[in-house]
Enzyme design. Structure first.
Site, mmCIF file in Angstrom:
data_model
loop_
_atom_site.group_PDB
_atom_site.id
_atom_site.type_symbol
_atom_site.label_atom_id
_atom_site.label_comp_id
_atom_site.label_asym_id
_atom_site.label_seq_id
_atom_site.Cartn_x
_atom_site.Cartn_y
_atom_site.Cartn_z
ATOM 1 N N HIS A 1 0.187 -11.529 2.234
ATOM 2 C CA HIS A 1 -0.847 -10.839 1.463
ATOM 3 C C HIS A 1 -1.586 -11.782 0.503
ATOM 4 O O HIS A 1 -2.814 -11.745 0.408
ATOM 5 C CB HIS A 1 -0.221 -9.681 0.688
ATOM 6 C CG HIS A 1 -1.160 -8.561 0.407
ATOM 7 N ND1 HIS A 1 -0.751 -7.268 0.185
ATOM 8 C CD2 HIS A 1 -2.523 -8.519 0.327
ATOM 9 C CE1 HIS A 1 -1.802 -6.491 -0.039
ATOM 10 N NE2 HIS A 1 -2.885 -7.225 0.047
ATOM 11 N N TYR B 1 0.830 -1.205 0.000
ATOM 12 C CA TYR B 1 0.000 0.000 0.000
ATOM 13 C C TYR B 1 0.867 1.258 0.000
ATOM 14 O O TYR B 1 0.377 2.351 -0.262
ATOM 15 C CB TYR B 1 -0.915 0.056 1.225
ATOM 16 C CG TYR B 1 -1.980 -1.003 1.299
ATOM 17 C CD1 TYR B 1 -2.201 -1.906 0.259
ATOM 18 C CD2 TYR B 1 -2.781 -1.111 2.433
ATOM 19 C CE1 TYR B 1 -3.173 -2.884 0.357
ATOM 20 C CE2 TYR B 1 -3.761 -2.084 2.535
ATOM 21 C CZ TYR B 1 -3.949 -2.974 1.498
ATOM 22 O OH TYR B 1 -4.927 -3.934 1.609
#
Length: 282
Positions: A110, A52
């Site tokens: 992730h 991110y």
């Protein structure tokens, strides 16, 4: 400020709020302010990721917030390109340096990236990171039942949490059952689907349920998640939406209302074309 958020206990003993703040695209100084306002409004679970590119913003918001660090639960995620054991450990260290924090409460893989086939090695690295005190609790994201079975079989350690795409169009009933087998909590990313305009929030039945409770359609859908036993992490940049998303725990959906919302998932479909059986994230 919301003060009535229930707390759940993960399979390793860490307590976690029943809703968190998603921070995807909350970057830079404006991201810091949005995350700080979320903490001020009552969020105690903050979700981030290496990819991110906002771990710095999260860390600064945590340091500047008036809430003591030990009351917060900060999560980040390991990217697919760093699944090798040594790389994974260095990445977790780098994540800590980016945030300026001494530890993460939760760190998760992730994506499994099955074509690479290194997610067991990545999981072993997270186990080591926990031993070193980098992380209090370790989990995964987007892991299918077969991925969970493999990491538990090969390491003996079950994830505390599995963060997956979950919304009314894709209620993940099979996946939630697979998670529960290991005492793994299900966390919902993209809990509102595509949000306003995707049909769920504008649906007449959902709006009728909302009117019956004096709530908004968004609050009804997020409440549906919590009653499924999942932890939603909606992104909200504005204080107004942050307040709306937290105001969930003074009403309860009936069994029929739950069934009405779950019916959207008949023939369930992912909205983002990201099937963990083949999707590769780097």
């Amino acid at each position: 400020m919301s003060t009535n958020i229930p707390v759940i206990t993960l399979n390793d003993g860490l307590d976690l709020p029943a809703i968190g703040l998603g921070t995807y695209s909350l970057n830079g100084f404006s991201g810091v302010e949005s995350i700080k306002s979320g903490i001020e409004e009552g969020y105690r679970l903050i979700d981030s990721a290496f990819n991110y590119e906002n771990e710095g913003a999260v860390g600064r918001a945590v340091r500047e917030a008036s809430v003591p660090r030990e009351q917060l639960r900060i999560c980040s995620k390991l990217p697919g390109r760093h699944h090798e054991f040594d790389k994974a450990l260095r990445t977790i260290e780098e994540s800590l340096l980016r945030t300026g924090l001494d530890y993460f409460d939760l760190y998760i893989i992730h994506w499994p990236n099955p074509e690479q086939g290194k997610y067991v090695e990545a999981w072993q690295a997270l186990i080591e990171a926990k031993k070193r005190g980098y992380v209090r609790s370790i989990g995964v994201s987007n892991f299918l039942p077969e991925h969970l079975d493999r990491i538990v079989a090969e390491t003996g350690a079950a994830p505390s949490l599995n963060q997956v795409e979950l919304h009314p169009y894709f209620d993940q009933a099979v996946q939630r059952e697979a998670n529960a087998k290991y005492g793994t909590v299900t966390e919902s990313w993209s809990p509102l689907g595509r949000g306003k305009g995707d049909g769920v929030l504008e649906d007449s039945e959902v709006q009728a349920i909302a009117a019956a409770h004096g709530k908004t359609p968004t609050q009804v859908i997020l409440r549906w998640h919590t009653q499924l036993g999942a932890v939603p992490i909606p992104k909200a940049g504005s204080r107004e939406h942050q307040r709306e998303n937290l105001d969930l725990f003074d009403f309860e959906l009936t069994n029929e209302q739950m069934k009405t919302i779950s019916a959207f998932s008949q023939g369930g479909r992912r909205l983002w074309n990201q099937d963990p059986a083949e999707y590769e994230e780097f």
